[in-house]
Scaffold this motif. Sequence first.
Motif, PDB file in Angstrom:
ATOM      1  N   VAL A 203       0.442  -1.320  -0.022  1.00 31.97           N
ATOM      2  CA  VAL A 203       0.027  -0.098   0.132  1.00 31.97           C
ATOM      3  C   VAL A 203       0.905   1.338   0.012  1.00 31.97           C
ATOM      4  CG1 VAL A 203      -1.895   1.313   1.215  1.00 31.97           C
ATOM      5  CG2 VAL A 203      -1.869  -1.280   1.163  1.00 31.97           C
ATOM      6  N   ASP A 207      -4.120   5.407   0.959  1.00 34.52           N
ATOM      7  CA  ASP A 207      -5.369   4.659   1.243  1.00 34.52           C
ATOM      8  C   ASP A 207      -5.599   3.825  -0.053  1.00 34.52           C
ATOM      9  OD1 ASP A 207      -5.541   6.153   3.220  1.00 34.52           O
ATOM     10  OD2 ASP A 207      -7.180   7.566   2.372  1.00 34.52           O
ATOM     11  N   ILE A 208      -6.332   2.605   0.220  1.00 28.89           N
ATOM     12  CA  ILE A 208      -6.802   1.800  -0.736  1.00 28.89           C
ATOM     13  C   ILE A 208      -8.132   2.313  -1.038  1.00 28.89           C
ATOM     14  CG2 ILE A 208      -7.482  -0.456  -1.409  1.00 28.89           C
ATOM     15  CD1 ILE A 208      -5.652  -1.471   1.018  1.00 28.89           C
ATOM     16  N   GLU A 211     -12.545  -0.907  -3.735  1.00 23.95           N
ATOM     17  CA  GLU A 211     -12.575  -1.863  -4.938  1.00 23.95           C
ATOM     18  C   GLU A 211     -13.754  -2.775  -5.575  1.00 23.95           C
ATOM     19  OE1 GLU A 211      -8.043  -3.190  -4.007  1.00 23.95           O
ATOM     20  OE2 GLU A 211      -9.498  -4.171  -2.917  1.00 23.95           O
ATOM     21  N   ASP A 216     -10.935  -5.623  -9.395  1.00 24.29           N
ATOM     22  CA  ASP A 216      -9.731  -5.384  -8.269  1.00 24.29           C
ATOM     23  C   ASP A 216      -9.602  -6.705  -7.557  1.00 24.29           C
ATOM     24  OD1 ASP A 216      -9.470  -2.387  -8.928  1.00 24.29           O
ATOM     25  OD2 ASP A 216     -11.673  -2.500  -8.165  1.00 24.29           O
TER      26      ASP A 216
END
Length: 566
Positions: A203, A207-208, A211, A216
């Motif tokens: 990461v 942030d992610i 998804e 994803d």
Amino acid sequence: MAEKVRIAHLAGPTATIQNTPPLVTSNKARRKHGLPLLTGVDSTPLPYDALRGQRLAVPAKVYVEQFSAHPLEADSAALYAPPDGYIGADGTFGAERRSPGDKPVYEIEMLPEDGLYPLPYMARQANGAAWEEECTTAGAPDEEARQGFYPDGSRSFEEIDRLMVDDAGIASSISALADVDFYRGVPPGGYRSGLAEAGRPDVGEGDIPAERRGEDFFPYKPYHLTAPPPRPTLAKATNDMQALVSDDAYDGAIWTQGSPDVEDSAYWFNLLIDTDKPICGVAAQRPQGQISNDGPANIVDCVRYIASRIWADAEGRDRCGAVVIQEQQVFAAREVAKVDARPGGYVATGGHGGIIGQVHYTGRFMLTYLPVYRHTFGSEVNLSRLPTSAMAVRADADGRIERFDIAVKDGDGNLLADAIPVVSIEKNGCYAGLEIGDDPALERDLAASVEHKLSLGRLAGFVVEGLVPYGLNTSAARHAVLLRATACGIPVVRVGRGHTQGFADYSDYQISGANLTATKARLLLMACLLRFGALPPAADPDNPTGAELAAIRDALSQYQAVFDTH
């Protein structure tokens, strides 16, 4: 070993080995909230709740009855130290026995930092109902479905280390040997609501974002929401794996994927990844935590394999290539295939070896033979040897075949998603001709597939799975259609049915796939297309000239040389 090895784990799609059975609300929770209980066939409540690994929020002190870990512990009571104390009939703990009925106990302080503890699952749905499966109701849409797959490998590795013991009765089977970092290649689980988390290897500082299933992350459950990985995701998996094994921090890599597909990715890495470090593909036939789940032992064996350095030659380079390790057997990536959905359901294909080593019941590795086919750093089609672009073919508006340049790698040497070739498997059996006379004009489905490939503007090819072991097409008409495809610039590989022990025949205009399975031949053809590009097309594919046929044969010889050695 003087020190631990460093391993990179890359999460792949549809990975049962990173999946769990549904989290079902326990009877303890159901009784607490007045919900219908889980029952057996006789409608009586189940006597035991499933215990799932969970984290304590605060420290807790518990008292465990002495000699309750095994029915014969008390038989050897004289060998044991005294208990920590006693629990009286009133439930209070004391250091000394106060009456004959007091229970001898061990006092355990359980701390949040200890990690996971197996406990009843107490959660319920937002509406107060019990969880019975992954979805709120059977067949519910994506927004009403939970995920059984993990977003990366960290949780499954932690559960193995924390909750499972080796044959010596000790936990920490992974962390005793290795430090592992976790990365999300083409993961089976995802953060649909996003995730704010910094400092993780995959990461970084950031942030992610939210998804999406099928874009994803790629699970196969809930079954009505299955999302297998599409062709372009292969480029990301390739680039991620190459980056990890090129990092001096790591001694090797582990790739987890669904059990029917791990054989394909392992062979692809064997062909494409330029590394002298070991790559282990691993899968499971049963989810983590299910009865007799096989994944934990397979993962630990991968760690042991990398730590053992049995794979290293005199110069310290990997001499085995990418492998798949399943049920104490080490398979060469080229030959391994899943044949059944059970532990032990893998075989070596091709009839000439394929199991290159065994894991002794004590955990010691023994190599039994070394692959002679080229792999990884010696592969002629690895990333380092791929060109930045290759020639592809397409049909113009008038149906004429033209060659054009297609990008294969970007400026940093990464494989481009759009470059991944489109290769179909054409399977043939007996009685394949539609009519007596074998008229190619009747084979509209195959002809349409050829035309479709010419319309895509991509590298493309065919694999014919024909007679055993020759790979010959059983229909003269379909063979004629594929010969025309070759004249259009589309290479065709032929292999025998199943996992033949013989070798497909050579042909002037079709590539021999040796004893490869059709699925492995498809991957090797894809790699060759990236390296050599499309064949030179004839001006009139229905009537190629002698010079055009000679040019096609010359181009095919490059393909054949790779198929003979990889």
